[in-house]
Design a protein around this motif. Structure first.
Motif, PDB file in Angstrom:
ATOM      1  N   ALA A  28       4.802  -6.401  27.800  1.00 54.36           N
ATOM      2  CA  ALA A  28       3.865  -5.506  28.235  1.00 54.36           C
ATOM      3  C   ALA A  28       3.466  -4.196  27.460  1.00 54.36           C
TER       4      ALA A  28
ATOM      5  N   ARG B 191       0.046  -3.085  25.418  1.00 56.52           N
ATOM      6  CA  ARG B 191      -0.391  -1.936  25.849  1.00 56.52           C
ATOM      7  C   ARG B 191      -0.627  -1.009  24.345  1.00 56.52           C
TER       8      ARG B 191
ATOM      9  N   PHE C 239      -3.184  -8.595  31.379  1.00 58.48           N
ATOM     10  CA  PHE C 239      -3.227  -8.048  30.039  1.00 58.48           C
ATOM     11  C   PHE C 239      -4.175  -8.749  29.298  1.00 58.48           C
TER      12      PHE C 239
END
Length: 300
Positions: A23, A27, A49
């Motif tokens: 994650a 990001r 995502f």
């Protein structure tokens, strides 16, 4: 040293540690293709995502780097070679194994993948889920080639800035196992002292306070005993299965090097037997309960 992320990064293993690590990478701009043994976990990550589903080996055909976060080296091998992913990867690609794996198996894997033109580095992590989430893990990086190490750091630095270059391939995995042996040894010593003090009539909280203000303090007395043992919570933050695996890797390495390590062997025995008695999914802090039972100490 390059600072630009690869155009596509594979990530295999979206468990308690892998998911927050992936994650953070997503990001920070990483374009991921992901795979996990749990199809629902994989689908959830893809949806959240916007990553590519790695259900087929061909999905990894354009991945320049693949990060693995899996239970052990044998499963890493299965996930890369037996799955067909290694055959799908382009020549010149790089595997970054962040799993807690066996150093010698890692070197064997690298030899096999070298024939396919694929490089391997080991980069196991320490710090648990909280640090995986906030991106402050300690990462131990082993690599035979400085250029491969630099490529790996470009990706790893998106998951944590605390990267320690440990040496040749396999040294990262060795360091991780040795670190967790020291963790386990500190806990076993503190647990024995805790139970002796309980039996003699010392207040458990007072004992922990004194240890933490004195020379006996360690990460277990500072973090595990106050939150898990004194409170009797024993939450599964680090299971017997995980710590005994890592300490076992350290014991096996010592044996392969013909080094006598009686304390290491005893810590491995205590943690392994604790897991057999309470279940490998139980938190290793519950070892205190076994020691208390042997000392005829009961809690309401």
């Amino acid at each position: 040293m390059t600072t630009q992320l690869p155009a596509k990064i594979g990530f295999i293993g979206l468990g308690n540690m892998g998911r927050p690590m992936a994650a953070n990478l997503a990001r920070k701009g990483g374009k991921l293709v992901v795979r996990d043994a749990d199809a629902s976990r994989q689908a959830g990550f893809v949806q959240e995502f916007g990553s590519e589903d790695g259900g087929s080996a061909k999905a990894f055909a354009e991945a320049e780097v693949v990060v693995t976060m899996l239970p052990n080296g044998r499963i890493v091998r299965q996930a890369l070679i037996e799955s067909g992913i290694a055959d799908a990867l382009p020549r010149g690609s790089l595997i970054i194994d962040t799993s807690s794996a066996e150093p010698l198996l890692t070197r064997e894997l690298a030899q096999d993948l070298a024939d396919r033109g694929i490089g391997v580095v080991d980069a196991p992590v320490s710090g648990g889920m909280p640090k995986a989430i906030d991106g402050t893990l300690s990462i131990m990086l082993g690599a035979d080639d400085d250029a491969l190490a630099e490529r790996a750091i470009t990706v790893l630095s998106q998951m944590s800035a605390r990267i320690f270059r440990t040496g040749a391939l396999g040294t990262g995995h060795a360091m991780k196992a040795l670190n967790n042996y020291v963790l386990g040894a500190g806990f076993v010593a503190a647990a024995e002292a805790y139970v002796v003090g309980e039996k003699f009539g010392l207040d458990p909280k007072l004992m922990v306070d004194v240890l933490n203000a004195s020379s006996g303090r360690n990460v277990s007395t500072e973090a595990v005993f106050p939150s898990e043992v004194v409170t009797r919570r024993f939450r599964a933050n680090f299971t017997f299965g995980l710590i005994s695996k890592d300490v076992g890797i350290a014991a096996e390495l010592a044996d392969r090097l013909s080094i006598e390590t009686p304390l290491l062997d005893e810590v491995f025995r205590a943690l392994s037997e604790g897991g057999k008695e309470l279940g490998m999914g139980a938190d290793y802090s519950e070892l205190v309960r076994i020691f208390e039972r042997r000392a005829d100490i009961t809690h309401g």
